[in-house]
Design an enzyme around this catalytic site. Structure first.
Site, PDB file in Angstrom:
ATOM      1  N   THR A  17       0.811  -1.221   0.000  1.00 15.56           N
ATOM      2  CA  THR A  17       0.000   0.000   0.000  1.00 15.56           C
ATOM      3  C   THR A  17       0.841   1.265   0.000  1.00 15.56           C
ATOM      4  OG1 THR A  17      -0.185  -0.031   2.410  1.00 15.56           O
ATOM      5  CG2 THR A  17      -1.911  -1.160   1.176  1.00 15.56           C
ATOM      6  N   GLY A  18       2.163   1.122   0.009  1.00 15.30           N
ATOM      7  CA  GLY A  18       3.015   2.305  -0.124  1.00 15.30           C
ATOM      8  C   GLY A  18       3.052   2.750  -1.585  1.00 15.30           C
ATOM      9  N   GLN A  20       5.632   3.091  -3.776  1.00 12.29           N
ATOM     10  CA  GLN A  20       6.402   2.175  -4.612  1.00 12.29           C
ATOM     11  C   GLN A  20       5.695   0.845  -4.768  1.00 12.29           C
ATOM     12  OE1 GLN A  20      10.269   1.204  -5.348  1.00 12.29           O
ATOM     13  NE2 GLN A  20      11.097   2.462  -3.691  1.00 12.29           N
ATOM     14  N   LYS A  43      -3.448  -2.660   7.188  1.00 12.95           N
ATOM     15  CA  LYS A  43      -4.245  -2.346   5.996  1.00 12.95           C
ATOM     16  C   LYS A  43      -5.024  -3.560   5.504  1.00 12.95           C
ATOM     17  CE  LYS A  43      -2.039   1.677   5.617  1.00 12.95           C
ATOM     18  NZ  LYS A  43      -2.568   3.031   5.506  1.00 12.95           N
ATOM     19  N   ILE A  96      13.574  -5.372  -2.705  1.00  8.94           N
ATOM     20  CA  ILE A  96      13.854  -4.171  -3.492  1.00  8.94           C
ATOM     21  C   ILE A  96      14.445  -3.067  -2.608  1.00  8.94           C
ATOM     22  CG2 ILE A  96      12.826  -2.438  -5.023  1.00  8.94           C
ATOM     23  CD1 ILE A  96      12.595  -5.332  -6.057  1.00  8.94           C
ATOM     24  N   THR A  97      14.000  -3.021  -1.378  1.00 13.22           N
ATOM     25  CA  THR A  97      14.390  -1.970  -0.435  1.00 13.22           C
ATOM     26  C   THR A  97      15.896  -1.711  -0.430  1.00 13.22           C
ATOM     27  OG1 THR A  97      12.583  -2.775   0.945  1.00 13.22           O
ATOM     28  CG2 THR A  97      14.134  -1.216   1.971  1.00 13.22           C
ATOM     29  N   GLU A 209      31.092  -5.492 -11.549  1.00 12.39           N
ATOM     30  CA  GLU A 209      31.695  -4.184 -11.328  1.00 12.39           C
ATOM     31  C   GLU A 209      32.851  -4.347 -10.360  1.00 12.39           C
ATOM     32  OE1 GLU A 209      28.102  -2.341  -9.926  1.00 12.39           O
ATOM     33  OE2 GLU A 209      28.706  -2.504  -7.836  1.00 12.39           O
ATOM     34  N   HIS A 246      27.337   2.025  -5.248  1.00  4.97           N
ATOM     35  CA  HIS A 246      27.081   0.738  -4.606  1.00  4.97           C
ATOM     36  C   HIS A 246      28.000   0.539  -3.416  1.00  4.97           C
ATOM     37  CE1 HIS A 246      25.156  -1.401  -8.275  1.00  4.97           C
ATOM     38  NE2 HIS A 246      24.309  -0.618  -7.657  1.00  4.97           N
TER      39      HIS A 246
END
Lengths: 304, 382, 304, 382
Positions: A17-18, A20, A43, A96-97, A209, A246
């Site tokens: 419900t945020g 994002q 929620k 994802i955070t 990387e 990163h």
């Protein structure tokens, strides 16, 4: 075929419900991902894009056959969300955070390992098996189904490479984002192992990387792989001691240099692209040279 | 965030780890005062860089007068490129043996690792692997005394020294977890001639992402003025020594953009990752920041996923409008979400957008070298 | 045959240089137990009864093929000792120490379970497989080899019953003390399972007491056992609400009563002795009625 | 060790669990004072037993005068067999709903268990299993917020109440682990009419074996005078209501000894486990203690393992000598380590030892009933 996620993946979105969470839940649904539930404490009973929201993952699992989660909750609560997902028995948890404290990350990843759950990320764009399921925030149109597996530390750079492959008619089996943090759930070797075993993958692209030793370990592993690997490594021009965004992208005390990584990869037989747009050409040449794809395993025909 | 030695030692001492008596000072007079209290002292510059001993940043004084003159000499000096404004004045130790002891985040193992060695006092990276004792800690179970005894045993410690070592390691691990540290290091851990162990030097690197839960710990500003402003604006920004300013979205693509500029013979002025999904205002701020350093050219490289190309275009136009022109040639590469809108907005302001990274990079390098490079000079409405 | 410990068990004694440790190390050695090392932090290099003492279990394992431990260290340090033994990979850890805080016990038992180690105790007299190995503080002469397995919560009461069996010519395969604390590593069911699978055991004697539900759970389990079980339960005369020495031996809120346990056992077909000295008679009658023992598994004959 | 309600609530409050405003008092005047400060109050006797509500141990007062008179009535009274010397006077709550919430050691599961129910305010043992929510906690990982939310969800809590519940449960778990508790219980956890949750009653049972690491927590003496003396002497002793004093070594054998006495028609006066390997002095103390309660007979039942039979015999002789005879018929059963020496020592003092438990028990029952029972009357040298 694909790895980690496919059309049978049934997803709960934690933090649905945020801002994002809402946005990407809609995007994932639109892509055809089977997002069957959302979770946001307090929620329960609401809906997002027609998907029911619950207070707890436990409830979502009771009402739906959930087997994976995508987590969008704020950093301070992300560890708890991962524990919740793993405790509920979900096998794939995509985090994802970003900006999760590293001690939280170590703790939640240890919990996941103790319970045999795969955590993708944190600070990842997610996992997509084009045409099947998208668990993450990547732009859908960069991808198309096909035989190339991609594993990357970085989001946008891998979108760029995926889009170039797609433009060249080289679709992807699965694209996995390891995440940009210093401590993440999956490493290159673990993903390469899965691609090696996946009948739907014929070539693997590794987008690495500077910093750390994950690419060097990957190089070592590729020596035993039957499938060819193409790599691109970002950070050739980075000076030592400077952290390039990163958490891992820093040359510290002489470790994790560009040259070291390229050397390790090349001496393991990996084709390393000097520039991102060289990747499709290398992949195409390897696909032509490589063995024919194995037939996909099919379910036995129904008897009636 | 790295803490100064004296701050790290304050945290250590709060957890019961023995540290030498001493105080941090900012003037020669204070240094003399501490020396008059403690007798023979070590005077150590407080900078956020290693190797200060070799660089002359650690001196010894036998008298207050000597302490005062040494401190006067050190304060204001540059050591390892950093200006010295603080000194730690500590009682000089009677050293019998020096050990290395640290707890760190091991990214590859995803767990804390304890590193110990009998080869203390030197850069641990130079100690051969076989002289290091490394032990991982399972976050589920934490560190228990038996493991600290095992490690002490591996260092051939015995009796009272082994007990002190075990105790210090348990406390250092508490410092590490309790402060959300990335590294808690004692180097050297000194065995004094009287048989007592003491943390002669200390490092404590904290996790920036966890600082919010440690209001009690000190804050240390790192980097240049511009880097600090960028950090406060939530941008991931690093200064480099070239002349082509760069903004991209995503750490990997930003690094790659720098590499490509270099590939075409240019020299990037910075790393700036605008992040995913930044809005007009933060991106405008970021561009302002880049222009404040007077680069020869600007490259904006956007692969729009969550980031919307029209927002990027608006940010560029906003800055140009506010400044009456960008002042330097700007090359913009826009691909992805709302690409057409972005390109249209730029066109309205006579800015051209590229779609291929290679062409954009080549163009910006040419522009920085003096040619126009096919981009605009950034003056809108011309 | 036997369960848990036998002639191949190679023992380290933790807390070997304390009074208790020294005394029982000697007793165990005298019994023929293969006590190969002692551990006492700070006492490495010493010897006890000719057995070398190390500072850490890790060292003891490096120098000897240790696979079990007997712990005599004081209560405040016992949890650490169990962690150390389990971490070192020992499969059987016998914790003699009493008065270990129950939170320490829960923690160390959880650690042991996560690492698949068996903890006997805490607050146990130990385990003895007569004629093979004795890991504990029980008086050796109460035992003789034979086909009766004994599992007990309480020390002296089980010595009494073992001695009575021995006097009646009924030897024992293994005698296991679960320990008198509220939280212990092994329960009746787990030991019954092992006796059921042990070819050397023909009848099992369960020595229980009031409090808790372990005897009731054992009763349920015996329903599926091929081997006969005899039980004796102490505490018939105990009033509710009074804790009889053992942390578990209390009738609280109507649970764990003598009558409840006896009823559960009898209705599961267990023969319950009303008085301790009735046990040998019941065992003897069941041994006569029971099936013949399976032959012991033998190693294949050498070919040369 | 059980804490009084008011002590438990002090610990709860220190951990941030809301408790009603109030104070513990020992006089009617103080009760009146608290009432004048808080308005309508509940007055609750502080005893270490449940069911005090039904026994009239909880009253309500609307005025200081009423509080004073109720307190005067309650103080000094016996409730559930215990004399009331302390009252907790608390602001009366406006109750909307009552919950049960506890964290306890689950011996069978070897882990902490959380028990919660919407059926608060009653004996939890009387709540049907299906109305209980039980969740175990893995000591490796501890309790995390998601689990407290799950439990709240199972109780159908929503919104602000769910958040308060989650917070209280996390704190109660901290109380449980932080105090080395065997039980930390809130019953009832009251939802007030204003929407706030509060711990209306509290229990905290601590692990005796862990008290040494909690010098900050209060100490409460339990049991009779003799039981306390025994506890201080390190003996495991419980008073029973019969007349045959019993000492044995080991909890199981001691229980069995009581059972056997009862089997033969006798009534044991106590449980006394002298433990394994006790020496002469502690055993002599134990026998003194038993005799201080004037039993009709004494049974000492020893199966010597670590315990040496000669030490047992010496202890008996020592007491008899000191007192000029034991004063009651004593039956001694000695088997095991140094059995012969023990028997000889007893014989020298005209005491006979049995080797079979059955005979010894039968003898002591007969002696207590008035017969000599074959044992000695305990006067040595007669």
């Amino acid at each position: 075929m694909a790895i980690l996620v496919d059309e049978r993946t049934r997803v709960v979105v934690q933090g649905a419900t945020g801002n994002q969470g809402r946005f990407h839940l809609a995007q994932m649904l639109a892509y055809g991902t089977r997002v069957v539930a959302g979770v946001s404490p307090g929620k329960g009973g609401e809906e997002v894009e027609g998907v029911p929201v619950y207070d707890t993952v436990e409830q979502a699992v009771l009402h739906h056959a959930v087997n994976a989660s995508v987590i969008f909750v704020p950093a301070a609560f992300a560890k708890d969300a991962v524990f919740e997902a793993v405790h509920a028995g979900l096998g794939v948890v995509v985090v994802i955070t970003e900006h999760i404290p590293v001690h939280d990350a170590m703790s939640m990843l240890a919990f996941a390992r103790h319970h045999n759950a795969v955590v993708v990320g944190p600070n990842t764009f997610g996992v997509i098996s084009p045409g099947k399921a998208k668990l993450g925030i990547m732009p859908a149109r960069a991808y198309s189904p096909g035989p190339v597996g991609i594993v990357a530390r970085s989001g946008t750079l891998s979108y760029e490479i995926a889009a170039a492959l797609t433009a060249a008619g080289l679709g992807q089996s699965t694209v996995v984002g390891l995440g940009g943090d210093r401590v993440v759930g999956l490493n290159f070797v673990e993903v390469l192992k899965r691609f090696e075993e996946d009948p739907g993958t014929r070539v693997v692209v590794l987008v690495g990387e500077i910093g750390g030793t994950a690419e060097e370990e990957a190089a070592e592993f590729t020596k035993g792989m039957a499938k060819p690997v193409v790599a691109y490594i970002a950070g050739r021009s980075a000076p030592p001691g400077k952290r390039m965004g990163h958490a891992g992208a820093i040359i510290e005390r002489g470790r994790g240099t560009f040259d070291g990584k390229v050397k390790a990869l090349e001496s393991a037989g990996v084709r390393v692209a000097a520039l991102p747009w060289e990747v499709p050409g290398l992949v195409a040449s390897l696909l032509q040279a490589g063995p024919a794809p194995e037939p996909e395993a099919r379910p036995p025909a129904s008897e009636d | 965030m790295k803490l100064f030695e004296y701050m790290a030692k304050e945290v250590f001492a709060r957890h019961g780890i023995p540290v030498p008596p001493g105080r941090v000072v900012a003037s020669p007079q204070e240094a003399a005062q501490v020396c008059s209290e403690l007798g023979e002292v070590a005077i150590k510059v407080q900078i956020l860089a290693g190797g200060r001993g070799k660089a002359g940043g650690i001196r010894f004084a036998a008298s207050p007068a000597e302490a005062e003159s040494l401190a006067a000499d050190l304060l204001g000096r540059e050591v390892r490129g950093l200006v010295v404004d603080r000194l730690l004045v500590e009682k000089k130790l009677a050293i019998d043996q020096e050990f290395y002891l640290a707890v760190a985040v091991d990214g590859a193992a995803r767990r804390p690792v304890i590193i110990a060695s009998t080869q203390g006092g030197v850069n641990i990276e130079e100690v051969p692997e076989k002289l290091l004792v490394k032990r991982h800690v399972d976050p589920a179970w934490g560190l228990h005394p038996y493991r600290t005894r095992q490690i002490g045993r591996r260092l051939d410690l015995e009796g009272a020294v082994a007990r002190q070592f075990s105790d210090i390691l348990l406390k250092l691990y508490q410092v590490f977890t309790g402060s959300d540290a990335e590294l808690a290091e004692i180097n050297p851990l000194v065995l004094q001639k009287d048989g007592r162990l003491v943390a002669a030097d200390g490092r404590l690197n904290l996790d920036d992402d966890a600082l919010y839960r440690h209001p009690d710990l000190p804050r240390v500003a790192e980097g240049s003025e511009v880097e600090r402003r960028a950090q406060e604006a939530g941008l991931s920004y690093v200064e480099l020594d070239g002349d082509i300013a760069v903004m991209a979205n995503g750490a990997g693509i930003t690094m790659a953009t720098l590499d490509i500029i270099q590939h075409f013979g240019g020299r990037p002025a910075n790393f700036l990752d605008a992040g995913g999904g930044a809005g007009v205002e933060p991106m405008a701020q970021a561009i302002e920041l880049l222009l404040s350093r007077s680069p020869k050219a600007l490259l904006v490289n956007i692969f729009g996923g969550i980031t919307r190309c029209d927002d990027v275009a608006r940010a560029i136009v906003k800055v140009a409008t506010a400044r009456g022109g960008l002042g330097v040639p700007a090359v913009v590469r826009l691909v992805g979400t709302n690409e057409q809108e972005g390109v249209s907005i730029l066109r309205e302001h006579s800015l051209e957008a590229y779609s291929a990274m290679a062409e954009a990079a080549a163009a910006v390098v040419k522009a920085a070298a003096g040619g126009n490079g096919g981009g605009a000079d950034g003056h809108p409405g011309r």
